[in-house]
Design a protein around this motif. Structure first.
Motif, PDB file in Angstrom:
ATOM      1  N   ASP A 212       0.858  -1.185   0.000  1.00 19.51           N
ATOM      2  CA  ASP A 212       0.000   0.000   0.000  1.00 19.51           C
ATOM      3  C   ASP A 212       0.899   1.242   0.000  1.00 19.51           C
ATOM      4  O   ASP A 212       2.117   1.129   0.178  1.00 19.51           O
ATOM      5  CB  ASP A 212      -0.833  -0.065   1.302  1.00 19.51           C
ATOM      6  N   LYS A 214       0.643   4.631   2.041  1.00 19.06           N
ATOM      7  CA  LYS A 214      -0.218   5.290   3.037  1.00 19.06           C
ATOM      8  C   LYS A 214      -0.164   6.810   2.983  1.00 19.06           C
ATOM      9  O   LYS A 214      -1.163   7.477   3.220  1.00 19.06           O
ATOM     10  CB  LYS A 214       0.195   4.849   4.445  1.00 19.06           C
ATOM     11  N   GLY A 226      -6.044   6.697   3.976  1.00 16.42           N
ATOM     12  CA  GLY A 226      -6.536   5.316   3.925  1.00 16.42           C
ATOM     13  C   GLY A 226      -5.715   4.457   2.978  1.00 16.42           C
ATOM     14  O   GLY A 226      -5.777   3.234   3.025  1.00 16.42           O
ATOM     15  N   TYR A 269      -5.654  -9.729   7.837  1.00 14.21           N
ATOM     16  CA  TYR A 269      -4.748  -8.843   7.103  1.00 14.21           C
ATOM     17  C   TYR A 269      -3.715  -8.343   8.102  1.00 14.21           C
ATOM     18  O   TYR A 269      -4.066  -7.704   9.099  1.00 14.21           O
ATOM     19  CB  TYR A 269      -5.595  -7.725   6.515  1.00 14.21           C
ATOM     20  N   ASN A 285      -5.803  -6.297  10.588  1.00 10.82           N
ATOM     21  CA  ASN A 285      -7.148  -5.925  10.193  1.00 10.82           C
ATOM     22  C   ASN A 285      -7.955  -7.205  10.008  1.00 10.82           C
ATOM     23  O   ASN A 285      -7.393  -8.246   9.671  1.00 10.82           O
ATOM     24  CB  ASN A 285      -7.136  -5.108   8.900  1.00 10.82           C
ATOM     25  N   ARG A 287     -10.321  -7.841   7.825  1.00  8.91           N
ATOM     26  CA  ARG A 287     -11.069  -7.623   6.572  1.00  8.91           C
ATOM     27  C   ARG A 287     -10.090  -7.444   5.420  1.00  8.91           C
ATOM     28  O   ARG A 287      -8.888  -7.399   5.620  1.00  8.91           O
ATOM     29  CB  ARG A 287     -11.874  -6.335   6.731  1.00  8.91           C
ATOM     30  N   GLY A 289      -8.119  -5.298   2.596  1.00  8.66           N
ATOM     31  CA  GLY A 289      -7.551  -3.945   2.589  1.00  8.66           C
ATOM     32  C   GLY A 289      -8.111  -3.118   1.450  1.00  8.66           C
ATOM     33  O   GLY A 289      -8.535  -3.649   0.426  1.00  8.66           O
ATOM     34  N   ASP A 290      -8.095  -1.824   1.631  1.00  7.26           N
ATOM     35  CA  ASP A 290      -8.530  -0.903   0.586  1.00  7.26           C
ATOM     36  C   ASP A 290      -7.436   0.149   0.447  1.00  7.26           C
ATOM     37  O   ASP A 290      -7.203   0.891   1.404  1.00  7.26           O
ATOM     38  CB  ASP A 290      -9.865  -0.267   0.994  1.00  7.26           C
ATOM     39  N   PRO A 291      -6.657   0.222  -0.607  1.00  5.05           N
ATOM     40  CA  PRO A 291      -6.923  -0.312  -1.952  1.00  5.05           C
ATOM     41  C   PRO A 291      -6.255  -1.639  -2.315  1.00  5.05           C
ATOM     42  O   PRO A 291      -6.312  -2.030  -3.486  1.00  5.05           O
ATOM     43  CB  PRO A 291      -6.355   0.799  -2.844  1.00  5.05           C
ATOM     44  N   GLU A 292      -5.640  -2.376  -1.402  1.00  5.76           N
ATOM     45  CA  GLU A 292      -4.925  -3.594  -1.803  1.00  5.76           C
ATOM     46  C   GLU A 292      -5.818  -4.588  -2.547  1.00  5.76           C
ATOM     47  O   GLU A 292      -5.364  -5.317  -3.443  1.00  5.76           O
ATOM     48  CB  GLU A 292      -4.344  -4.303  -0.562  1.00  5.76           C
TER      49      GLU A 292
HETATM   50  N1  GLY Z   1      -4.986   0.047   2.994  1.00  5.91           N
HETATM   51  C1  GLY Z   1      -5.045   0.022   4.401  1.00  5.91           C
HETATM   52  C2  GLY Z   1      -6.236  -0.593   4.967  1.00  5.91           C
HETATM   53  O1  GLY Z   1      -7.085  -1.135   4.285  1.00  5.91           O
HETATM   54  O2  GLY Z   1      -6.378  -0.556   6.188  1.00  5.91           O
END
Ligand code: GLY
Ligand code: AMP
Length: 424
Positions: A212, A214, A226, A269, A285, A287, A289-292
């Motif tokens: 990512d 950041k 994010g 994650y 995490n 869940r 990842g966003d944007p992964e």
């Molecule tokens: N890309 C970081 C997250 O989803 O927490």
């Protein structure tokens, strides 16, 4: 099958894009979704954290499988509520999601089970936190215990800043009850990577690696966001590093959660800090990842609905994941001012120019549709994602697409993927 996806960002658009490729799927709903998602799924106007309404909808529509994108409904216990009602849902239970929902819990878990992470201490008293911080050489890292939308982590180059961070979290209560406790920890040096794995609570199946970006500006400058872009695979996760991360972090964490009576099912994650030989956990995490998720799923060949079902039914050992060998790069196009204040409602132009581009997809995050016009409606607006043979080609492809899109004040990083080139 009828599938419901919960959330409204680029991650959820990518999940739905991938789910839609499954032959098993007859209909996809998304709550609440966005205009990009609306092109492939039916969006329903229920908020991602309105568990009662979501459950009523799933029962009424006879939803066969629900997939949860964001952390908030998970930490609120959506999985428990759906399961009580006999509904199939992909994601961890409330107690398992605490691995993301409470940094104090996840740090304690790591300490107890010898999972490598930064040295730390947790406090529920600001003065004690300051006393502890003062005993260490800056930089020190100060984190709010609970969920703070990615804003609860302070990297403090001086002791004054560490004190200020503790005050902001614990005394000013900038993140509400998320700041009832604070974690003060050692600053780690290295390169970050995102390591995601499916788990049914027993078996652990890694997804393709990703990295990512950041910080908001090029060369990792400016405040944390994010995530401004991601690519997959991440060369820093060599095969030997992957094995290490699985053996020292992912498998022990899934076992630890089971021992604690918090069986974790879903996607785990780990945000990692990698040094020459070692990987340490920055955070977990519960869940995707966003944007992964956007570049990872562009490379995934396996039917993701089969994986979701196997996780829920405890059959993950039967699944093998297959990946496109090409690299995928996702560049987030953001509103001017993000991650601070920004204006909404700017007209997005140029998307039509991308229609004929092969192996490029534009995932929507913060968009809205008004009078037939696509408008910006959030900080992170679009996640333009492209495949290419090798990272350099993927980078070239993605920026060719990005440059065709415009709006007043558009901002994006120009160096997404550059670390992957230099570490080769
Ligand atoms: N890309 C970081 C997250 O989803 O927490
Ligand atoms: P977290 O939400 O805990 O992952 O923290 C957000 C970001 O802060 C991470 O992606 C890192 O860039 C940075 N960070 C968090 N903890 C540390 C640490 N102990 N040392 C250095 N950087 C950190």
């Amino acid at each position: 099958m009828k599938i419901l996806v919960i959330g409204s960002g680029g991650r959820e658009h990518a999940l739905i894009w991938k789910i839609a490729q499954s032959k098993k799927v007859a209909k996809i709903f998304c709550a609440p979704g966005n205009p990009g998602i609306a092109e492939i799924a039916e969006c329903v106007n229920i908020k991602a954290d309105d568990i009662e309404e979501l459950k009523a909808f799933a029962i009424k529509e006879g939803i066969d499988l629900t997939v949860v994108g964001p952390e908030k409904p998970l930490t609120m216990g959506i999985v428990n509520e759906f399961e009580k009602a006999g509904l199939k849902i992909f994601g961890p239970s409330k107690r398992a999601a605490e691995v993301e929902g409470s940094k104090a819990f996840s740090k304690e878990l790591m300490q107890k089970y010898n999972i490598p992470t930064a040295a730390y201490k947790t406090f529920d008293n600001a003065d004690e936190a300051k006393n502890y911080a003062e005993k260490h050489h800056p930089p020190v890292v100060v984190k709010a215990d609970g969920l703070a939308a990615g804003k609860g982590v302070f990297i403090c180059p001086t002791m004054d800043e560490a004190f200020l961070a503790i005050d902001i979290i614990m005394n000013q209560k900038a993140f509400g009850d998320a700041g009832n406790r604070v974690v003060v920890e050692e600053f780690l040096i290295g390169e970050e990577a995102s390591f995601l794995a499916f788990t049914d609570g027993e078996d652990v199946l890694p997804l393709a690696s990703a990295q990512d970006h950041k910080r908001v500006y090029d060369n990792d400058e400016g405040p944390n966001t994010g995530g401004m872009g991601a690519y997959s695979p991440a060369p820093i996760i060599t095969p030997s590093m992957q094995k290490r991360v699985m053996d020292e972090i992912m498998i022990p964490t899934v076992r630890a959660m089971k021992s604690e009576g918090r069986i974790f099912k879903g996607v785990l994650y780990a945000g990692l800090m990698i040094t020459k030989k070692k990987a340490k956990v920055l955070e977990f995490n519960a869940r995707f990842g966003d944007p992964e998720t956007q570049p990872i799923l562009m490379r995934m060949r396996t039917d993701i609905v089969d994986v979701f079902t196997a996780v829920i039914e405890g059959r993950l050992k039967d699944i093998k994941l297959e990946w496109d060998k090409r690299t995928a790069v996702c560049v987030v196009m953001a509103s001017e001012g993000y991650p601070g204040d920004y204006e909404k409602g700017k007209v997005i132009t140029g998307l039509d120019n991308l229609k004929d581009m092969k192996d490029v997809f534009v995932f929507h995050a913060g968009t809205s549709l008004k009078d037939g016009k696509l408008l910006t409606n959030g900080g992170r607006v679009l996640g333009v994602t492209a495949l290419g043979r090798g990272i350099k080609t993927a980078i070239k492809n993605v920026y060719t697409a990005v440059e065709k899109i415009d709006w007043d004040g558009v901002h994006y990083r120009r160096d997404i993927g550059a670390k992957g080139v230099s570490s080769r």
